[in-house]
Write a protein that holds these residues in place. Sequence first.
Motif, PDB file in Angstrom:
ATOM      1  N   GLY A   1       0.800  -1.217   0.000  1.00 29.62           N
ATOM      2  CA  GLY A   1       0.000   0.000   0.000  1.00 29.62           C
ATOM      3  C   GLY A   1       0.838   1.274   0.000  1.00 29.62           C
ATOM      4  N   LYS A   2       2.071   1.201  -0.467  1.00 23.32           N
ATOM      5  CA  LYS A   2       2.968   2.363  -0.492  1.00 23.32           C
ATOM      6  C   LYS A   2       2.962   3.011  -1.874  1.00 23.32           C
ATOM      7  CE  LYS A   2       6.429   0.366   2.620  1.00 23.32           C
ATOM      8  NZ  LYS A   2       7.835  -0.080   2.667  1.00 23.32           N
ATOM      9  N   ASN A   3       3.197   4.333  -1.870  1.00 21.36           N
ATOM     10  CA  ASN A   3       3.372   5.094  -3.107  1.00 21.36           C
ATOM     11  C   ASN A   3       2.218   4.929  -4.097  1.00 21.36           C
ATOM     12  OD1 ASN A   3       5.968   5.991  -2.255  1.00 21.36           O
ATOM     13  ND2 ASN A   3       6.808   4.024  -2.871  1.00 21.36           N
ATOM     14  N   LEU A   4       1.026   4.781  -3.573  1.00 23.81           N
ATOM     15  CA  LEU A   4      -0.145   4.649  -4.440  1.00 23.81           C
ATOM     16  C   LEU A   4      -0.747   6.017  -4.706  1.00 23.81           C
ATOM     17  CD1 LEU A   4      -1.858   1.550  -2.809  1.00 23.81           C
ATOM     18  CD2 LEU A   4      -0.288   1.607  -4.751  1.00 23.81           C
ATOM     19  N   VAL A   5      -1.386   6.195  -5.854  1.00 19.29           N
ATOM     20  CA  VAL A   5      -2.015   7.449  -6.229  1.00 19.29           C
ATOM     21  C   VAL A   5      -3.475   7.152  -6.541  1.00 19.29           C
ATOM     22  CG1 VAL A   5      -1.978   9.351  -7.874  1.00 19.29           C
ATOM     23  CG2 VAL A   5       0.159   8.257  -7.208  1.00 19.29           C
ATOM     24  N   GLY A   6      -4.340   8.073  -6.191  1.00 22.27           N
ATOM     25  CA  GLY A   6      -5.767   7.868  -6.468  1.00 22.27           C
ATOM     26  C   GLY A   6      -6.518   7.628  -5.179  1.00 22.27           C
ATOM     27  N   PRO A   7      -7.745   7.282  -5.230  1.00 20.72           N
ATOM     28  CA  PRO A   7      -8.560   6.973  -6.407  1.00 20.72           C
ATOM     29  C   PRO A   7      -8.921   8.241  -7.184  1.00 20.72           C
ATOM     30  CG  PRO A   7      -9.935   6.911  -4.463  1.00 20.72           C
ATOM     31  CD  PRO A   7      -8.529   7.181  -4.004  1.00 20.72           C
ATOM     32  N   PHE A   8      -9.366   8.029  -8.385  1.00 20.86           N
ATOM     33  CA  PHE A   8      -9.748   9.127  -9.257  1.00 20.86           C
ATOM     34  C   PHE A   8     -11.240   9.047  -9.512  1.00 20.86           C
ATOM     35  CE2 PHE A   8      -5.383   7.899 -10.292  1.00 20.86           C
ATOM     36  CZ  PHE A   8      -4.735   9.094 -10.028  1.00 20.86           C
ATOM     37  N   ASP A   9     -11.859  10.226  -9.569  1.00 25.23           N
ATOM     38  CA  ASP A   9     -13.302  10.286  -9.816  1.00 25.23           C
ATOM     39  C   ASP A   9     -13.642  10.354 -11.302  1.00 25.23           C
ATOM     40  OD1 ASP A   9     -14.046  10.173  -7.102  1.00 25.23           O
ATOM     41  OD2 ASP A   9     -13.633  12.321  -6.888  1.00 25.23           O
ATOM     42  N   SER A  10     -12.613  10.578 -12.123  1.00 24.10           N
ATOM     43  CA  SER A  10     -12.860  10.633 -13.571  1.00 24.10           C
ATOM     44  C   SER A  10     -11.570  10.306 -14.300  1.00 24.10           C
ATOM     45  CB  SER A  10     -13.336  12.034 -13.975  1.00 24.10           C
ATOM     46  OG  SER A  10     -12.277  12.963 -13.829  1.00 24.10           O
ATOM     47  N   VAL A  11     -11.723  10.015 -15.567  1.00 21.87           N
ATOM     48  CA  VAL A  11     -10.554   9.749 -16.410  1.00 21.87           C
ATOM     49  C   VAL A  11      -9.721  11.023 -16.536  1.00 21.87           C
ATOM     50  CG1 VAL A  11      -9.808   9.112 -18.733  1.00 21.87           C
ATOM     51  CG2 VAL A  11     -11.717   7.898 -17.664  1.00 21.87           C
ATOM     52  N   ASP A  12     -10.397  12.183 -16.578  1.00 22.89           N
ATOM     53  CA  ASP A  12      -9.668  13.448 -16.663  1.00 22.89           C
ATOM     54  C   ASP A  12      -8.739  13.622 -15.461  1.00 22.89           C
ATOM     55  OD1 ASP A  12     -10.792  14.166 -19.089  1.00 22.89           O
ATOM     56  OD2 ASP A  12     -12.450  15.267 -18.147  1.00 22.89           O
ATOM     57  N   GLU A  13      -9.216  13.287 -14.260  1.00 22.04           N
ATOM     58  CA  GLU A  13      -8.369  13.368 -13.066  1.00 22.04           C
ATOM     59  C   GLU A  13      -7.166  12.436 -13.181  1.00 22.04           C
ATOM     60  OE1 GLU A  13     -10.215  12.825  -9.270  1.00 22.04           O
ATOM     61  OE2 GLU A  13     -11.805  14.272  -9.710  1.00 22.04           O
ATOM     62  N   LEU A  14      -7.392  11.240 -13.705  1.00 20.92           N
ATOM     63  CA  LEU A  14      -6.304  10.292 -13.897  1.00 20.92           C
ATOM     64  C   LEU A  14      -5.260  10.868 -14.846  1.00 20.92           C
ATOM     65  CD1 LEU A  14      -4.911   7.481 -13.824  1.00 20.92           C
ATOM     66  CD2 LEU A  14      -6.489   6.795 -15.631  1.00 20.92           C
ATOM     67  N   TRP A  15      -5.703  11.423 -15.985  1.00 21.55           N
ATOM     68  CA  TRP A  15      -4.769  11.987 -16.955  1.00 21.55           C
ATOM     69  C   TRP A  15      -4.004  13.173 -16.372  1.00 21.55           C
ATOM     70  CZ3 TRP A  15      -2.827   9.307 -20.496  1.00 21.55           C
ATOM     71  CH2 TRP A  15      -3.567   8.355 -21.188  1.00 21.55           C
TER      72      TRP A  15
END
Length: 67
Positions: free
Chosen positions: A48-62
């Motif tokens: 569970g280290k260095n994780l990013v997210g969660p994202f609410d949309s694909v735009d946030e992910l990009w």
Amino acid sequence: MSTKELAYSMIDNLTEEQLNALIVILQGLQKEEPNEETRKVLDDAKEGKNLVGPFDSVDELWESLNA
């Protein structure tokens, strides 16, 4: 007849198309060990280290990927 001899006998009777399919199947069975960088990322994810997210949309992910 040994297993190896049986396999050779069966391979000898395959068409070129069947041989190509067999090669694809056998390549899928090969197990490759991840390199050091990939191993570290996999270990981090398991812990569970260095994780990013969660994202609410694909735009946030990009946006995160482009940052």
